[in-house]
Design an enzyme around this catalytic site. Structure first.
Site, PDB file in Angstrom:
ATOM      1  N   HIS A  84       0.838  -1.205   0.000  1.00  0.00           N
ATOM      2  CA  HIS A  84       0.000   0.000   0.000  1.00  0.00           C
ATOM      3  C   HIS A  84       0.864   1.242   0.000  1.00  0.00           C
ATOM      4  O   HIS A  84       2.058   1.188   0.302  1.00  0.00           O
ATOM      5  CB  HIS A  84      -0.900   0.006   1.237  1.00  0.00           C
TER       6      HIS A  84
ATOM      7  N   HIS B   5       5.215   6.488  -1.441  1.00  0.00           N
ATOM      8  CA  HIS B   5       5.961   5.257  -1.728  1.00  0.00           C
ATOM      9  C   HIS B   5       5.145   4.039  -1.302  1.00  0.00           C
ATOM     10  O   HIS B   5       4.175   4.164  -0.556  1.00  0.00           O
ATOM     11  CB  HIS B   5       7.274   5.259  -0.937  1.00  0.00           C
TER      12      HIS B   5
HETATM   13  P1  2AM Z   1       4.933   2.985   5.279  1.00  0.00           P
HETATM   14  O1  2AM Z   1       3.854   3.825   4.742  1.00  0.00           O
HETATM   15  O2  2AM Z   1       6.286   3.476   4.932  1.00  0.00           O
HETATM   16  O3  2AM Z   1       4.830   1.541   4.890  1.00  0.00           O
HETATM   17  C1  2AM Z   1       1.475   1.313   9.571  1.00  0.00           C
HETATM   18  O4  2AM Z   1       2.589   1.422  10.378  1.00  0.00           O
HETATM   19  C2  2AM Z   1       1.698   2.037   8.262  1.00  0.00           C
HETATM   20  O5  2AM Z   1       1.771   3.446   8.468  1.00  0.00           O
HETATM   21  C3  2AM Z   1       2.952   1.650   7.547  1.00  0.00           C
HETATM   22  O6  2AM Z   1       2.590   1.503   6.214  1.00  0.00           O
HETATM   23  C4  2AM Z   1       3.918   2.779   7.802  1.00  0.00           C
HETATM   24  O7  2AM Z   1       4.911   3.059   6.889  1.00  0.00           O
HETATM   25  C5  2AM Z   1       2.997   3.953   8.027  1.00  0.00           C
HETATM   26  N1  2AM Z   1       3.516   4.838   9.075  1.00  0.00           N
HETATM   27  C6  2AM Z   1       3.837   4.498  10.350  1.00  0.00           C
HETATM   28  N2  2AM Z   1       4.202   5.583  11.057  1.00  0.00           N
HETATM   29  C7  2AM Z   1       4.128   6.646  10.225  1.00  0.00           C
HETATM   30  C8  2AM Z   1       4.367   8.043  10.350  1.00  0.00           C
HETATM   31  N3  2AM Z   1       4.778   8.585  11.495  1.00  0.00           N
HETATM   32  N4  2AM Z   1       4.190   8.823   9.265  1.00  0.00           N
HETATM   33  C9  2AM Z   1       3.794   8.309   8.105  1.00  0.00           C
HETATM   34  N5  2AM Z   1       3.535   7.007   7.914  1.00  0.00           N
HETATM   35  C10 2AM Z   1       3.703   6.171   8.947  1.00  0.00           C
END
Ligand code: 2AM
Length: 220
Positions: free
Chosen positions: A68, A151
């Protein structure tokens, strides 16, 4: 009331349809396999293992679940701006709709493996205005164009949280913006591979991968 408070998800984002997930997993594994065998990569192995020892990149990166592209991390309402985001008209209007994401590059660092997503104007309507500005470790990212952080996380090294993937991407784009050309190391079938130092590799895809994805949310 309390129900309202729990009604916010862990995050909102575009969830890739399962047919394209399989294709991307194949393409990305092929890329890791090839990268592993390149002399240029072997030359910089120390960035990955701390030693000049071989790493098996396919083992090095652990899969992180359903592919995702996170738009807004809400942390069930605890994250700043979560409620405002959920209430945006564009978010409500698009919830459950299909989009076509364009994956324009693959990148690898000692921490993460991801795909860069190039958002359209329409998709940018769902992108939080402060996504690039929240990253303390990459202050220069605040001047990158909106959507630069978009991403898909493809894998993380042991002990690394997926939030790192977007930060690694912002680091690479900041270097590019500062005028660092990187070292063009290889023309691969998929595109041009560039090395940006300290274990940062970027493969610009000759043909972006078009990925159908549903805008929705994840509660976990
Ligand atoms: P990702 O988008 O890089 O994969 C659950 O943890 C999801 O939320 C993951 O997909 C993660 O990274 C994203 N995520 C976790 N913490 C975050 C943050 N502080 N800011 C933005 N995305 C975050």
């Amino acid at each position: 009331g309390p129900l309202e408070e729990v009604s916010l998800p862990l995050y909102f984002g575009w969830f890739l349809l399962s047919s394209i997930q399989d294709k991307i997993k194949c393409t990305s594994m092929d890329f890791l396999k090839t990268l592993d065998t390149l002399e240029a990569f072997k030359k910089h192995l120390i960035d990955f293992s701390g030693k000049a020892e071989e790493v098996d990149l396919e083992q090095y990166f652990q899969p992180t679940g359903i592919l995702h592209c996170t738009t807004k991390f809400c942390n069930y309402g605890k994250a700043e701006g979560a409620k405002e985001y959920a209430e945006k008209q564009a978010v409500k209007d698009s919830y459950g709709s299909l989009f076509d994401l364009s994956l324009s590059a693959l990148f690898v660092t000692p921490r993460t493996f991801g795909a860069r997503v190039s958002l359209t104007e329409e998709q940018l309507q769902l992108w939080p205005a402060d996504a690039e500005k929240q990253v303390e470790s990459v202050p220069a990212a605040a001047s990158l164009p909106l959507g630069s952080r978009a991403h898909v996380t493809l894998g993380c090294a042991e002990g690394v949280e997926p939030v790192q993937t977007g930060i690694d991407l912002l680091e690479i784009l900041t270097l590019q913006q500062e005028g660092q050309q990187g070292e063009q190391v290889e023309e691969m079938e998929l595109g041009t591979l560039t090395y940006y130092g300290t274990g940062k590799w970027l493969l610009n895809l000759r043909e972006p991968i078009s990925a159908p994805a549903c805008f929705s949310s994840f509660y976990g």
